[in-house]
Write a protein that holds these residues in place. Sequence first.
Motif, PDB file in Angstrom:
ATOM      1  N   GLU A 170       0.821  -1.203   0.000  1.00  0.00           N
ATOM      2  CA  GLU A 170       0.000   0.000   0.000  1.00  0.00           C
ATOM      3  C   GLU A 170       0.858   1.257   0.000  1.00  0.00           C
ATOM      4  N   LEU A 171       1.973   1.211   0.709  1.00  0.00           N
ATOM      5  CA  LEU A 171       2.852   2.383   0.793  1.00  0.00           C
ATOM      6  C   LEU A 171       3.667   2.598  -0.481  1.00  0.00           C
ATOM      7  N   THR A 172       4.051   1.503  -1.156  1.00  0.00           N
ATOM      8  CA  THR A 172       5.016   1.617  -2.253  1.00  0.00           C
ATOM      9  C   THR A 172       4.491   1.190  -3.618  1.00  0.00           C
ATOM     10  N   LYS A 173       3.453   0.344  -3.648  1.00  0.00           N
ATOM     11  CA  LYS A 173       2.966  -0.259  -4.896  1.00  0.00           C
ATOM     12  C   LYS A 173       4.091  -0.978  -5.645  1.00  0.00           C
ATOM     13  N   SER A 174       4.980  -1.596  -4.908  1.00  0.00           N
ATOM     14  CA  SER A 174       6.166  -2.222  -5.502  1.00  0.00           C
ATOM     15  C   SER A 174       6.367  -3.634  -4.956  1.00  0.00           C
ATOM     16  N   ASN A 175       6.490  -4.616  -5.855  1.00  0.00           N
ATOM     17  CA  ASN A 175       6.825  -5.977  -5.436  1.00  0.00           C
ATOM     18  C   ASN A 175       8.254  -6.061  -4.918  1.00  0.00           C
ATOM     19  N   THR A 176       9.115  -5.189  -5.413  1.00  0.00           N
ATOM     20  CA  THR A 176      10.502  -5.178  -4.951  1.00  0.00           C
ATOM     21  C   THR A 176      10.574  -4.835  -3.468  1.00  0.00           C
ATOM     22  N   TRP A 177       9.778  -3.853  -3.033  1.00  0.00           N
ATOM     23  CA  TRP A 177       9.757  -3.493  -1.614  1.00  0.00           C
ATOM     24  C   TRP A 177       9.183  -4.634  -0.772  1.00  0.00           C
ATOM     25  N   VAL A 178       8.169  -5.315  -1.302  1.00  0.00           N
ATOM     26  CA  VAL A 178       7.622  -6.467  -0.575  1.00  0.00           C
ATOM     27  C   VAL A 178       8.691  -7.538  -0.405  1.00  0.00           C
ATOM     28  N   GLY A 179       9.441  -7.805  -1.480  1.00  0.00           N
ATOM     29  CA  GLY A 179      10.538  -8.761  -1.388  1.00  0.00           C
ATOM     30  C   GLY A 179      11.606  -8.293  -0.410  1.00  0.00           C
ATOM     31  N   ALA A 180      11.854  -6.967  -0.382  1.00  0.00           N
ATOM     32  CA  ALA A 180      12.857  -6.425   0.539  1.00  0.00           C
ATOM     33  C   ALA A 180      12.455  -6.620   1.994  1.00  0.00           C
ATOM     34  N   SER A 181      11.143  -6.613   2.273  1.00  0.00           N
ATOM     35  CA  SER A 181      10.691  -6.827   3.648  1.00  0.00           C
ATOM     36  C   SER A 181      11.017  -8.253   4.106  1.00  0.00           C
ATOM     37  N   VAL A 182      10.955  -9.215   3.194  1.00  0.00           N
ATOM     38  CA  VAL A 182      11.359 -10.583   3.513  1.00  0.00           C
ATOM     39  C   VAL A 182      12.874 -10.640   3.714  1.00  0.00           C
ATOM     40  N   PHE A 183      13.584  -9.961   2.833  1.00  0.00           N
ATOM     41  CA  PHE A 183      15.045  -9.880   2.916  1.00  0.00           C
ATOM     42  C   PHE A 183      15.466  -9.350   4.279  1.00  0.00           C
ATOM     43  N   ALA A 184      14.731  -8.339   4.784  1.00  0.00           N
ATOM     44  CA  ALA A 184      15.087  -7.693   6.048  1.00  0.00           C
ATOM     45  C   ALA A 184      14.973  -8.634   7.231  1.00  0.00           C
ATOM     46  N   VAL A 185      14.045  -9.582   7.184  1.00  0.00           N
ATOM     47  CA  VAL A 185      13.892 -10.544   8.276  1.00  0.00           C
ATOM     48  C   VAL A 185      14.913 -11.669   8.168  1.00  0.00           C
TER      49      VAL A 185
END
Length: 411
Positions: A47-62
Amino acid sequence: MSTAVSDTASVGDVLRNFNFSVYITTAFVSNAGTFMQGVGVPFVMYELTKSNTWVGASVFAVMIPSLLMGPIVGPLADRRDRKVILLWSSVVQLIAATALWVLAINDALTPWRIISCLVVAGFGAGFQNATAHALVPLLVPQNQLMAAIRLNSVNFNVARVIGPVAGSLVLSHWGYRSTFALNALSFVVVIGGLLVTRPRQIVYAGAHEAWLRAFKTSIDYVRSRQSMRQLMLFSFMLSVFGASVWQLTAGLVAEDYHASESGIGYLIASFGVGASLCGFLLLARGHRFRRSRMTLTGVSCYALGALIAVATSHIEVGLIGFAVMGAAHSLGGVASTSTLQTQVSEEFRGRVLALFIMSSFAGIPLGSIAGGRLGDLFGLRPTLASYAVALTLYAVYGIVRLDRLRLFDKS
């Protein structure tokens, strides 16, 4: 040397152990809470970014902090009280989950603040994952270990069903902030459970060897055993091209299925339903199946499920595909974990489990962020189809070049 492990105990035998029952119950609550938050985070990030890359980055961060902690956590689990390690890791994750909730209720979330909280949670989880697996043999007698491993896997997969379904309902009725709050509360339950659990006492290895040297020793241990090398490769491949898929559900639901945000929870829950049904089958009949066949069947079904999920733009078909992938995940997870737990020496258990989990935690964020980026460029459906092809090629490699993974069947 590892010792042969019998496989005659029933589920009832295992559950009559007070310590294991408390552990598995509180672990269920914690895992369900984590999966609830796992519905909220991709939703708000998208919702904040409209980006699949950011969603993937959230997994990367964990995942990446957990990966980086491996060289420390493995030796630590072989030298220090595993229960104490789990207590402190739960405290760290409680702090991270609470911070995420506080930011959310104050409308102060940004992509980088979410990433920061997830990084802290990832460091806490890094101390938990290998240690929790290494604790299980201390909660049950040796003759109940195989049944306990299967029950632990089913417990996790049932939480994978309950958590996303509850998370999607909470998300629809009360918003993503409540998923963060409930996840924080789940760690309070875990801490309480650990305080009353009394694992079997063992003599931990002395701290005479340097940390990195101790970890290098475990790498040498794995390299000298062909079955262990094959296990690490299997874990990495299944993580990159299999487990990473359901981390990209937010984009898949929005862009390809054109469904509401509740579809995220339903897809993840469908994955969990498949994993749970397969897990219950393994509880009843798992001792009859060769681990090598379970592993190869799991890889093949993962590829099949991914192809089904992207075959059409109808989410109903996607639910079937995710259920097949869930069953595949359960097959591969139980087979690989059982193989490792029965073949590894107690002296190296914590360190080898850390390596095994590192291979998985290296794969999931790589697969997620690469899949997210490729999805932004070419679309998620062709990206996930290519992942299915990669898994099929690995299954062929396992059959032709690795002798059908028959080394997994040894105790």
